[in-house]
Design an enzyme around this catalytic site. Sequence first.
Site, PDB file in Angstrom:
ATOM      1  N   GLY A   1       0.812  -1.210   0.000  1.00 46.90           N
ATOM      2  CA  GLY A   1       0.000   0.000   0.000  1.00 46.90           C
ATOM      3  C   GLY A   1       0.845   1.259   0.000  1.00 46.90           C
ATOM      4  N   CYS A   2       1.901   1.238   0.796  1.00 47.76           N
ATOM      5  CA  CYS A   2       2.771   2.412   0.891  1.00 47.76           C
ATOM      6  C   CYS A   2       3.540   2.633  -0.413  1.00 47.76           C
ATOM      7  CB  CYS A   2       3.717   2.275   2.071  1.00 47.76           C
ATOM      8  SG  CYS A   2       2.816   2.186   3.643  1.00 47.76           S
ATOM      9  N   THR A   3       3.889   1.552  -1.087  1.00 51.15           N
ATOM     10  CA  THR A   3       4.552   1.677  -2.387  1.00 51.15           C
ATOM     11  C   THR A   3       3.585   2.268  -3.403  1.00 51.15           C
ATOM     12  OG1 THR A   3       6.036  -0.163  -1.890  1.00 51.15           O
ATOM     13  CG2 THR A   3       5.735   0.397  -4.218  1.00 51.15           C
TER      14      THR A   3
END
Length: 159
Positions: free
Chosen positions: A48-50
């Site tokens: 998700g952070c990527t």
Amino acid sequence: MTTSTKLEAGQAAPAFTLTDQDGSPVSLSDYAGDKVIVYFYPAASTPGCTTEACDFRDNINSLKSAGYTVLGISKDAAPALKKFQTEQGLNFPLLSDPDLAVHNAYGAYGEKSLYGKTVTGTIRSTFAVDEAGAITLPLYNVKATGHVASLRKKLGIDG
């Protein structure tokens, strides 16, 4: 320690100085007179952070042309941030907040729902800060996918 204090539009953005992915200090005050987007994400190199970081990367020119600088903040140490930046070609600073002091100042750490369970952790949050250092748009519990398009719409940025 967790905080449930949420920031509101018009409040002064809490000042901070954190270390970036290269070990250099970066302060919010370095950008006085500029507009800044400060976003908090749970962990470098996670799916998700990527997605979210690459969304900022891919939209950086439209944000810059509207006068915004982007700063990403997580609890990751500088080496993990450097690896994340290099692997994903990220074109903005990633800042390390290992003691969560800045997360707490922004209300970006606390209870959240994860897969139906209540857990304590980083609350994916984004803040637009104006030239005078005031928060113009506080967003909590944002979705990683499609977030930057939504943010641009809320900020009135076209392109």
